[in-house]
Motif scaffolding. Structure first.
Motif, mmCIF file in Angstrom:
data_model
loop_
_atom_site.group_PDB
_atom_site.id
_atom_site.type_symbol
_atom_site.label_atom_id
_atom_site.label_comp_id
_atom_site.label_asym_id
_atom_site.label_seq_id
_atom_site.Cartn_x
_atom_site.Cartn_y
_atom_site.Cartn_z
ATOM 1 N N PHE A 32 6.489 0.799 80.134
ATOM 2 C CA PHE A 32 7.227 0.099 81.237
ATOM 3 C C PHE A 32 8.429 -0.381 80.852
ATOM 4 N N LYS A 33 8.410 -1.410 79.982
ATOM 5 C CA LYS A 33 9.635 -2.044 79.437
ATOM 6 C C LYS A 33 10.373 -1.380 78.640
ATOM 7 N N LYS A 34 10.262 -0.165 78.287
ATOM 8 C CA LYS A 34 11.172 0.602 77.617
ATOM 9 C C LYS A 34 11.684 1.807 78.471
ATOM 10 N N ARG A 35 11.287 2.253 79.488
ATOM 11 C CA ARG A 35 11.546 3.365 80.396
ATOM 12 C C ARG A 35 13.062 3.332 80.690
ATOM 13 N N LYS A 36 13.603 4.682 80.827
ATOM 14 C CA LYS A 36 15.009 4.786 81.247
ATOM 15 C C LYS A 36 15.074 4.448 82.429
ATOM 16 N N LEU A 37 16.122 3.794 82.982
ATOM 17 C CA LEU A 37 16.363 3.637 84.330
ATOM 18 C C LEU A 37 17.578 4.384 84.908
ATOM 19 N N ASN A 38 17.820 4.597 86.124
ATOM 20 C CA ASN A 38 18.885 5.351 86.832
ATOM 21 C C ASN A 38 20.214 4.802 86.480
ATOM 22 N N SER A 39 21.477 5.384 86.545
ATOM 23 C CA SER A 39 22.530 4.752 86.030
ATOM 24 C C SER A 39 23.295 4.080 87.384
ATOM 25 N N ARG A 40 22.997 4.276 88.355
ATOM 26 C CA ARG A 40 23.578 3.587 89.673
ATOM 27 C C ARG A 40 22.339 3.109 90.497
ATOM 28 N N TYR A 41 22.641 1.744 91.010
ATOM 29 C CA TYR A 41 21.734 1.073 91.932
ATOM 30 C C TYR A 41 22.979 0.344 93.034
ATOM 31 N N ALA A 42 22.390 0.644 94.415
ATOM 32 C CA ALA A 42 23.386 0.126 95.365
ATOM 33 C C ALA A 42 23.101 -1.543 95.551
ATOM 34 N N VAL A 43 21.826 -1.861 95.231
ATOM 35 C CA VAL A 43 21.617 -3.393 95.222
ATOM 36 C C VAL A 43 20.326 -3.786 94.444
ATOM 37 N N VAL A 51 21.513 1.388 83.009
ATOM 38 C CA VAL A 51 22.017 1.037 84.201
ATOM 39 C C VAL A 51 23.448 0.777 83.939
ATOM 40 N N LYS A 52 24.359 1.449 84.620
ATOM 41 C CA LYS A 52 25.877 1.367 84.431
ATOM 42 C C LYS A 52 26.668 0.837 85.781
ATOM 43 N N ASP A 53 26.415 1.073 86.950
ATOM 44 C CA ASP A 53 27.079 0.824 87.978
ATOM 45 C C ASP A 53 25.982 0.358 88.965
ATOM 46 N N VAL A 54 26.473 -0.774 89.619
ATOM 47 C CA VAL A 54 25.731 -1.653 90.520
ATOM 48 C C VAL A 54 26.620 -2.238 91.595
ATOM 49 N N LEU A 55 26.429 -2.233 92.764
ATOM 50 C CA LEU A 55 27.372 -2.334 93.868
ATOM 51 C C LEU A 55 27.146 -3.941 94.166
ATOM 52 N N LEU A 56 25.968 -4.335 94.210
ATOM 53 C CA LEU A 56 25.741 -5.633 94.691
ATOM 54 C C LEU A 56 24.597 -6.169 93.917
ATOM 55 N N PHE A 57 24.770 -7.682 93.554
ATOM 56 C CA PHE A 57 23.372 -8.338 93.431
ATOM 57 C C PHE A 57 23.238 -9.323 94.226
ATOM 58 N N VAL A 58 21.922 -9.607 94.560
ATOM 59 C CA VAL A 58 21.781 -10.625 95.693
ATOM 60 C C VAL A 58 20.587 -11.787 94.969
ATOM 61 N N THR A 59 20.957 -12.899 94.875
ATOM 62 C CA THR A 59 20.008 -14.070 94.217
ATOM 63 C C THR A 59 20.098 -14.996 95.141
ATOM 64 N N ASP A 60 19.281 -16.248 94.746
ATOM 65 C CA ASP A 60 18.954 -17.357 95.380
ATOM 66 C C ASP A 60 20.064 -18.253 95.116
ATOM 67 N N GLY A 61 21.001 -18.107 94.392
ATOM 68 C CA GLY A 61 22.103 -19.005 94.012
ATOM 69 C C GLY A 61 21.901 -20.012 92.765
#
Length: 395
Positions: free
Chosen positions: A148-159, A219-229
Protein backbone atom coordinates in the motif's frame (compact mmCIF):
# COMPACT_ATOMS: atom_id res chain seq x y z
CA UNK A 1 -32.00 -40.53 10.67
CA UNK A 2 -28.31 -40.62 9.59
CA UNK A 3 -25.38 -41.88 11.66
CA UNK A 4 -24.23 -38.39 12.68
CA UNK A 5 -27.68 -37.44 13.96
CA UNK A 6 -27.91 -40.70 15.90
CA UNK A 7 -24.45 -40.17 17.39
CA UNK A 8 -25.29 -36.59 18.38
CA UNK A 9 -28.43 -37.70 20.20
CA UNK A 10 -26.55 -40.48 21.93
CA UNK A 11 -23.70 -38.14 22.93
CA UNK A 12 -26.16 -35.60 24.33
CA UNK A 13 -27.97 -38.33 26.25
CA UNK A 14 -24.74 -39.57 27.81
CA UNK A 15 -23.33 -36.05 28.28
CA UNK A 16 -20.42 -36.94 26.06
CA UNK A 17 -17.95 -34.69 24.22
CA UNK A 18 -19.66 -33.16 21.17
CA UNK A 19 -16.42 -31.62 19.95
CA UNK A 20 -14.79 -35.04 19.80
CA UNK A 21 -17.83 -36.40 18.00
CA UNK A 22 -17.66 -33.69 15.35
CA UNK A 23 -13.89 -34.10 15.10
CA UNK A 24 -14.08 -37.84 14.49
CA UNK A 25 -16.87 -37.51 11.92
CA UNK A 26 -15.01 -34.71 10.15
CA UNK A 27 -11.83 -36.78 10.14
CA UNK A 28 -13.69 -39.75 8.66
CA UNK A 29 -15.37 -37.58 6.04
CA UNK A 30 -12.14 -35.90 4.90
CA UNK A 31 -10.25 -39.20 4.68
CA UNK A 32 -13.11 -40.72 2.69
CA UNK A 33 -13.14 -37.73 0.35
CA UNK A 34 -9.39 -37.99 -0.19
CA UNK A 35 -9.67 -41.67 -1.14
CA UNK A 36 -12.59 -40.86 -3.44
CA UNK A 37 -10.49 -38.17 -5.12
CA UNK A 38 -7.76 -40.68 -5.92
CA UNK A 39 -10.31 -43.17 -7.25
CA UNK A 40 -11.72 -40.51 -9.58
CA UNK A 41 -8.20 -39.62 -10.70
CA UNK A 42 -7.22 -43.24 -11.46
CA UNK A 43 -10.67 -44.00 -12.93
CA UNK A 44 -11.00 -47.36 -11.19
CA UNK A 45 -11.92 -48.62 -7.71
CA UNK A 46 -9.48 -50.23 -5.34
CA UNK A 47 -8.84 -53.92 -6.25
CA UNK A 48 -10.72 -53.45 -9.54
CA UNK A 49 -9.16 -55.60 -12.28
CA UNK A 50 -9.56 -52.65 -14.65
CA UNK A 51 -6.56 -51.15 -12.93
CA UNK A 52 -4.21 -53.97 -13.83
CA UNK A 53 -1.65 -52.81 -16.39
CA UNK A 54 -3.29 -49.35 -16.48
CA UNK A 55 0.08 -47.66 -16.13
CA UNK A 56 -0.65 -46.20 -12.69
CA UNK A 57 -1.90 -47.49 -9.35
CA UNK A 58 -2.32 -46.68 -5.67
CA UNK A 59 0.87 -46.32 -3.67
CA UNK A 60 -0.09 -46.09 -0.01
CA UNK A 61 -0.42 -42.78 1.81
CA UNK A 62 1.38 -40.34 4.07
CA UNK A 63 0.13 -38.89 7.34
CA UNK A 64 -0.80 -35.30 7.85
CA UNK A 65 -2.31 -33.43 10.81
CA UNK A 66 -4.63 -30.47 10.37
CA UNK A 67 -5.83 -28.34 13.28
CA UNK A 68 -9.48 -27.31 13.34
CA UNK A 69 -11.82 -25.74 15.86
CA UNK A 70 -12.88 -29.26 16.89
CA UNK A 71 -9.35 -30.55 17.41
CA UNK A 72 -6.67 -32.23 15.31
CA UNK A 73 -7.62 -34.29 12.26
CA UNK A 74 -5.29 -37.22 11.56
CA UNK A 75 -5.41 -37.67 7.83
CA UNK A 76 -3.95 -40.17 5.38
CA UNK A 77 -3.15 -38.45 2.10
CA UNK A 78 -3.25 -41.10 -0.67
CA UNK A 79 -0.55 -41.33 -3.32
CA UNK A 80 -0.30 -42.80 -6.79
CA UNK A 81 2.73 -44.70 -8.06
CA UNK A 82 3.50 -42.18 -10.81
CA UNK A 83 3.34 -39.21 -8.44
CA UNK A 84 0.79 -37.42 -10.63
CA UNK A 85 -2.12 -37.20 -8.17
CA UNK A 86 -2.64 -33.77 -6.56
CA UNK A 87 -5.46 -33.80 -4.02
CA UNK A 88 -7.76 -30.76 -3.93
CA UNK A 89 -9.57 -31.38 -0.65
CA UNK A 90 -6.97 -29.63 1.49
CA UNK A 91 -4.91 -26.55 0.57
CA UNK A 92 -1.28 -27.50 0.14
CA UNK A 93 0.97 -27.28 3.20
CA UNK A 94 -1.68 -25.79 5.47
CA UNK A 95 -1.68 -27.05 9.05
CA UNK A 96 -4.74 -25.11 10.11
CA UNK A 97 -8.20 -24.69 8.67
CA UNK A 98 -8.95 -21.68 6.50
CA UNK A 99 -11.58 -20.30 8.84
CA UNK A 100 -9.06 -20.02 11.64
CA UNK A 101 -6.49 -18.34 9.43
CA UNK A 102 -9.08 -15.86 8.23
CA UNK A 103 -9.98 -15.13 11.85
CA UNK A 104 -6.34 -14.52 12.76
CA UNK A 105 -5.79 -12.23 9.77
CA UNK A 106 -9.00 -10.34 10.54
CA UNK A 107 -7.87 -9.77 14.13
CA UNK A 108 -4.41 -8.79 12.89
CA UNK A 109 -5.96 -6.18 10.58
CA UNK A 110 -7.77 -4.69 13.55
CA UNK A 111 -4.45 -3.97 15.22
CA UNK A 112 -4.51 -6.78 17.79
CA UNK A 113 -1.03 -7.99 18.72
CA UNK A 114 0.41 -11.46 18.15
CA UNK A 115 0.36 -12.42 21.82
CA UNK A 116 -3.25 -11.24 22.21
CA UNK A 117 -4.31 -13.31 19.20
CA UNK A 118 -2.43 -16.39 20.42
CA UNK A 119 -4.12 -16.17 23.83
CA UNK A 120 -7.53 -15.74 22.22
CA UNK A 121 -7.06 -18.67 19.83
CA UNK A 122 -5.96 -20.92 22.68
CA UNK A 123 -9.08 -20.04 24.67
CA UNK A 124 -11.35 -20.50 21.66
CA UNK A 125 -9.88 -23.65 20.13
CA UNK A 126 -8.01 -25.26 22.98
CA UNK A 127 -4.59 -25.47 21.37
CA UNK A 128 -1.60 -23.17 21.38
CA UNK A 129 -0.07 -21.40 18.39
CA UNK A 130 3.51 -20.26 18.64
CA UNK A 131 4.36 -16.64 17.80
CA UNK A 132 6.15 -17.93 14.69
CA UNK A 133 3.02 -19.72 13.47
CA UNK A 134 0.97 -16.59 14.09
CA UNK A 135 3.57 -14.52 12.27
CA UNK A 136 3.46 -16.83 9.25
CA UNK A 137 -0.33 -16.57 9.12
CA UNK A 138 -0.26 -12.78 9.08
CA UNK A 139 2.82 -12.28 6.92
CA UNK A 140 0.62 -11.79 3.88
CA UNK A 141 -1.12 -8.78 5.38
CA UNK A 142 2.14 -7.27 6.58
CA UNK A 143 3.27 -7.41 2.97
CA UNK A 144 0.03 -5.69 1.96
CA UNK A 145 0.87 -2.77 4.26
CA UNK A 146 4.19 -2.40 2.50
CA UNK A 147 2.52 -2.72 -0.91
CA UNK A 148 0.00 0.00 0.00
CA UNK A 149 2.77 2.40 0.93
CA UNK A 150 4.80 1.68 -2.20
CA UNK A 151 2.04 1.44 -4.82
CA UNK A 152 2.17 3.72 -7.85
CA UNK A 153 -0.34 6.57 -8.04
CA UNK A 154 -2.03 8.48 -10.85
CA UNK A 155 -0.08 11.36 -12.32
CA UNK A 156 -3.04 13.75 -12.03
CA UNK A 157 -5.42 14.63 -9.20
CA UNK A 158 -8.06 17.33 -9.40
CA UNK A 159 -7.96 17.87 -5.64
CA UNK A 160 -6.06 16.46 -2.67
CA UNK A 161 -7.33 16.87 0.89
CA UNK A 162 -4.90 16.86 3.81
CA UNK A 163 -6.09 16.32 7.36
CA UNK A 164 -4.90 14.73 10.60
CA UNK A 165 -6.82 12.85 13.27
CA UNK A 166 -5.61 11.68 16.67
CA UNK A 167 -5.69 8.06 17.90
CA UNK A 168 -4.12 6.56 21.07
CA UNK A 169 -0.88 4.67 20.44
CA UNK A 170 1.40 2.90 22.88
CA UNK A 171 5.11 3.42 22.67
CA UNK A 172 6.54 3.47 26.20
CA UNK A 173 3.32 5.09 27.35
CA UNK A 174 -0.06 5.57 25.70
CA UNK A 175 -0.69 8.94 24.08
CA UNK A 176 -2.76 10.20 21.18
CA UNK A 177 -0.75 10.61 18.00
CA UNK A 178 -1.51 12.38 14.74
CA UNK A 179 -2.50 10.24 11.78
CA UNK A 180 -1.74 12.43 8.75
CA UNK A 181 -3.96 11.32 5.85
CA UNK A 182 -4.09 12.43 2.21
CA UNK A 183 -7.18 11.69 0.10
CA UNK A 184 -7.26 12.52 -3.60
CA UNK A 185 -9.96 12.84 -6.24
CA UNK A 186 -8.90 11.90 -9.75
CA UNK A 187 -10.03 13.95 -12.77
CA UNK A 188 -12.76 11.38 -13.45
CA UNK A 189 -14.23 11.88 -9.96
CA UNK A 190 -13.10 8.64 -8.33
CA UNK A 191 -11.22 8.97 -5.06
CA UNK A 192 -8.70 7.12 -2.92
CA UNK A 193 -6.51 7.37 0.14
CA UNK A 194 -3.12 8.27 -1.30
CA UNK A 195 -0.87 8.03 1.72
CA UNK A 196 -0.50 8.53 5.44
CA UNK A 197 2.00 8.92 8.24
CA UNK A 198 1.97 8.51 12.02
CA UNK A 199 3.67 11.13 14.20
CA UNK A 200 3.30 12.42 17.77
CA UNK A 201 1.87 15.73 16.52
CA UNK A 202 0.63 17.22 13.26
CA UNK A 203 3.44 19.15 11.60
CA UNK A 204 4.49 20.56 8.25
CA UNK A 205 7.61 18.38 8.47
CA UNK A 206 5.48 15.23 8.31
CA UNK A 207 3.25 16.69 5.61
CA UNK A 208 6.33 17.51 3.53
CA UNK A 209 7.46 13.89 3.80
CA UNK A 210 4.03 12.69 2.68
CA UNK A 211 3.91 15.10 -0.27
CA UNK A 212 7.40 14.12 -1.39
CA UNK A 213 6.36 10.47 -1.15
CA UNK A 214 3.31 11.15 -3.34
CA UNK A 215 5.57 12.80 -5.89
CA UNK A 216 8.00 9.88 -5.81
CA UNK A 217 5.12 7.48 -6.42
CA UNK A 218 3.99 9.24 -9.57
CA UNK A 219 1.86 12.29 -8.70
CA UNK A 220 2.87 15.12 -11.01
CA UNK A 221 -0.03 17.54 -11.43
CA UNK A 222 -2.52 18.61 -8.75
CA UNK A 223 -5.02 21.39 -9.38
CA UNK A 224 -5.98 22.08 -5.76
CA UNK A 225 -5.03 21.23 -2.19
CA UNK A 226 -7.58 21.72 0.59
CA UNK A 227 -6.44 21.83 4.24
CA UNK A 228 -7.53 23.16 7.61
CA UNK A 229 -4.97 25.97 7.46
CA UNK A 230 -2.12 24.59 9.56
CA UNK A 231 0.53 27.28 9.85
CA UNK A 232 3.10 26.91 7.07
CA UNK A 233 1.16 24.25 5.16
CA UNK A 234 0.69 26.36 2.02
CA UNK A 235 4.44 26.91 1.65
CA UNK A 236 5.04 23.22 2.33
CA UNK A 237 2.63 22.25 -0.45
CA UNK A 238 4.17 24.69 -2.92
CA UNK A 239 7.64 23.41 -2.12
CA UNK A 240 6.65 20.05 -3.65
CA UNK A 241 3.81 21.06 -5.99
CA UNK A 242 4.54 24.70 -6.87
CA UNK A 243 1.77 25.05 -9.48
CA UNK A 244 -1.06 23.74 -7.32
CA UNK A 245 -3.75 26.10 -6.02
CA UNK A 246 -4.52 26.21 -2.31
CA UNK A 247 -7.85 26.37 -0.45
CA UNK A 248 -8.16 27.17 3.26
CA UNK A 249 -11.11 25.20 4.67
CA UNK A 250 -13.97 27.67 5.18
CA UNK A 251 -15.63 25.48 7.80
CA UNK A 252 -12.48 25.58 9.93
CA UNK A 253 -12.35 29.36 9.56
CA UNK A 254 -15.98 29.53 10.67
CA UNK A 255 -15.15 27.47 13.78
CA UNK A 256 -12.23 29.76 14.48
CA UNK A 257 -14.49 32.81 14.19
CA UNK A 258 -16.94 31.21 16.60
CA UNK A 259 -14.22 30.74 19.20
CA UNK A 260 -13.08 34.37 18.98
CA UNK A 261 -16.38 36.22 19.40
CA UNK A 262 -18.87 36.59 22.20
CA UNK A 263 -21.56 33.94 22.54
CA UNK A 264 -24.27 36.49 21.76
CA UNK A 265 -22.62 37.30 18.41
CA UNK A 266 -21.73 33.79 17.28
CA UNK A 267 -24.82 32.86 15.31
CA UNK A 268 -25.04 36.16 13.45
CA UNK A 269 -21.37 36.47 12.57
CA UNK A 270 -21.15 32.86 11.38
CA UNK A 271 -24.24 33.32 9.21
CA UNK A 272 -22.65 36.43 7.71
CA UNK A 273 -19.44 34.53 7.03
CA UNK A 274 -21.40 31.74 5.35
CA UNK A 275 -22.61 34.21 2.70
CA UNK A 276 -18.99 34.51 1.55
CA UNK A 277 -18.39 30.86 0.70
CA UNK A 278 -21.94 30.05 -0.38
CA UNK A 279 -22.19 32.85 -2.93
CA UNK A 280 -23.02 32.13 -6.58
CA UNK A 281 -19.80 33.63 -7.93
CA UNK A 282 -16.44 35.03 -6.92
CA UNK A 283 -17.70 38.57 -7.53
CA UNK A 284 -20.64 38.07 -5.17
CA UNK A 285 -18.32 36.44 -2.64
CA UNK A 286 -15.96 39.43 -2.73
CA UNK A 287 -18.89 41.76 -2.10
CA UNK A 288 -20.05 39.58 0.80
CA UNK A 289 -16.55 39.55 2.28
CA UNK A 290 -16.30 43.32 2.10
CA UNK A 291 -19.72 43.67 3.72
CA UNK A 292 -18.64 41.24 6.46
CA UNK A 293 -15.52 43.28 7.18
CA UNK A 294 -17.35 46.60 7.30
CA UNK A 295 -20.05 45.22 9.57
CA UNK A 296 -17.79 43.59 12.15
CA UNK A 297 -14.55 45.59 12.12
CA UNK A 298 -15.67 47.93 14.88
CA UNK A 299 -16.37 45.00 17.22
CA UNK A 300 -13.70 42.54 16.08
CA UNK A 301 -11.14 44.47 14.08
CA UNK A 302 -8.41 41.80 13.93
CA UNK A 303 -10.86 39.11 12.92
CA UNK A 304 -12.48 41.27 10.23
CA UNK A 305 -9.07 42.18 8.82
CA UNK A 306 -7.91 38.54 8.71
CA UNK A 307 -10.99 37.54 6.71
CA UNK A 308 -10.59 40.44 4.31
CA UNK A 309 -6.94 39.61 3.64
CA UNK A 310 -7.27 35.82 3.38
CA UNK A 311 -7.34 35.20 -0.37
CA UNK A 312 -7.11 31.45 0.20
CA UNK A 313 -10.77 31.42 1.22
CA UNK A 314 -12.00 32.04 -2.33
CA UNK A 315 -9.76 29.78 -4.43
CA UNK A 316 -12.54 27.25 -5.01
CA UNK A 317 -14.47 29.83 -7.06
CA UNK A 318 -11.92 29.28 -9.85
CA UNK A 319 -13.27 25.75 -10.29
CA UNK A 320 -16.39 24.43 -12.06
CA UNK A 321 -19.65 25.28 -10.31
CA UNK A 322 -20.74 21.63 -10.09
CA UNK A 323 -17.88 20.70 -7.72
CA UNK A 324 -17.42 23.86 -5.64
CA UNK A 325 -19.38 22.51 -2.67
CA UNK A 326 -16.79 19.74 -2.38
CA UNK A 327 -13.86 22.14 -2.51
CA UNK A 328 -14.46 24.88 0.05
CA UNK A 329 -13.92 22.60 3.06
CA UNK A 330 -12.18 19.45 4.25
CA UNK A 331 -15.53 17.85 5.11
CA UNK A 332 -14.88 14.96 2.73
CA UNK A 333 -11.76 13.78 4.52
CA UNK A 334 -13.01 14.76 7.98
CA UNK A 335 -16.02 12.47 7.65
CA UNK A 336 -13.68 9.64 6.67
CA UNK A 337 -11.40 10.38 9.62
CA UNK A 338 -14.40 10.19 11.95
CA UNK A 339 -15.01 6.67 10.68
CA UNK A 340 -11.37 5.81 11.37
CA UNK A 341 -11.73 7.08 14.95
CA UNK A 342 -15.01 5.22 15.36
CA UNK A 343 -13.46 1.88 14.42
CA UNK A 344 -10.32 2.57 16.44
CA UNK A 345 -12.38 3.02 19.63
CA UNK A 346 -13.28 -0.67 19.49
CA UNK A 347 -9.70 -1.27 20.60
CA UNK A 348 -8.52 0.50 23.75
CA UNK A 349 -5.06 1.15 22.35
CA UNK A 350 -2.61 0.05 19.68
CA UNK A 351 0.36 -1.73 21.23
CA UNK A 352 2.83 -0.47 18.64
CA UNK A 353 3.07 1.43 15.38
CA UNK A 354 2.98 -1.77 13.33
CA UNK A 355 -0.41 -2.77 14.75
CA UNK A 356 -1.76 0.68 13.92
CA UNK A 357 -0.34 0.38 10.39
CA UNK A 358 -2.27 -2.84 9.84
CA UNK A 359 -5.49 -1.33 11.16
CA UNK A 360 -5.18 1.83 9.05
CA UNK A 361 -4.29 0.07 5.80
CA UNK A 362 -7.22 -2.28 6.31
CA UNK A 363 -9.58 0.72 6.55
CA UNK A 364 -7.87 2.52 3.65
CA UNK A 365 -8.13 -0.54 1.39
CA UNK A 366 -11.83 -0.84 2.20
CA UNK A 367 -12.35 2.84 1.37
CA UNK A 368 -10.39 2.63 -1.88
CA UNK A 369 -12.27 -0.44 -3.07
CA UNK A 370 -15.60 1.19 -2.23
CA UNK A 371 -14.87 4.33 -4.24
CA UNK A 372 -12.83 2.77 -7.04
CA UNK A 373 -15.67 3.21 -9.54
CA UNK A 374 -17.92 5.74 -7.77
CA UNK A 375 -17.80 9.23 -9.24
CA UNK A 376 -17.88 12.00 -6.67
CA UNK A 377 -20.76 14.44 -6.92
CA UNK A 378 -20.43 16.97 -9.74
CA UNK A 379 -17.19 15.67 -11.23
CA UNK A 380 -18.77 14.03 -14.25
CA UNK A 381 -20.20 17.40 -15.33
CA UNK A 382 -16.86 19.09 -14.64
CA UNK A 383 -14.57 16.58 -16.38
CA UNK A 384 -14.09 18.54 -19.61
CA UNK A 385 -13.43 21.81 -17.80
CA UNK A 386 -10.98 20.12 -15.42
CA UNK A 387 -9.10 18.73 -18.41
CA UNK A 388 -8.66 22.28 -19.72
CA UNK A 389 -7.39 23.37 -16.31
CA UNK A 390 -4.76 20.61 -16.40
CA UNK A 391 -3.71 21.72 -19.87
CA UNK A 392 -3.26 25.30 -18.65
CA UNK A 393 -1.35 24.02 -15.61
CA UNK A 394 1.22 22.14 -17.69
CA UNK A 395 1.63 24.68 -20.52
Amino acid sequence: MNNLTTDILQTLATKGDLNELFRSHLELAVNTLLRTELTAFLEYDKYDRVGFHSGNSRNGSYDRTVKTEYGELHLQIPRDRNGEFKQQTLPAYKRTNGTLEETVIHLFQKGITMSEIADLIEKMYGHHYTPQTMSNMTKVFTEEVSAFKKRKLNSRYAVIYLDATYIPLKRKTVEKEAIHIAVGIRPDGTKEVLGYAIAPNESTVTWKEILEDLSDRGVKDVLLFVTDGLKGIKDTIHHVFPQAAYQHCCVHVSRNISSKVRVADRKEICEDFKTIYQADSRETALEARLAFSEKWRSSYSKLAKSILENDNLLTFYDFPLSIRRSLYSTNLIESFNKQIKKYSRRKEQFQNEESMDRFLVSRFDTYNQKFLTRIHRGFQQAEAELEKMFERLTN
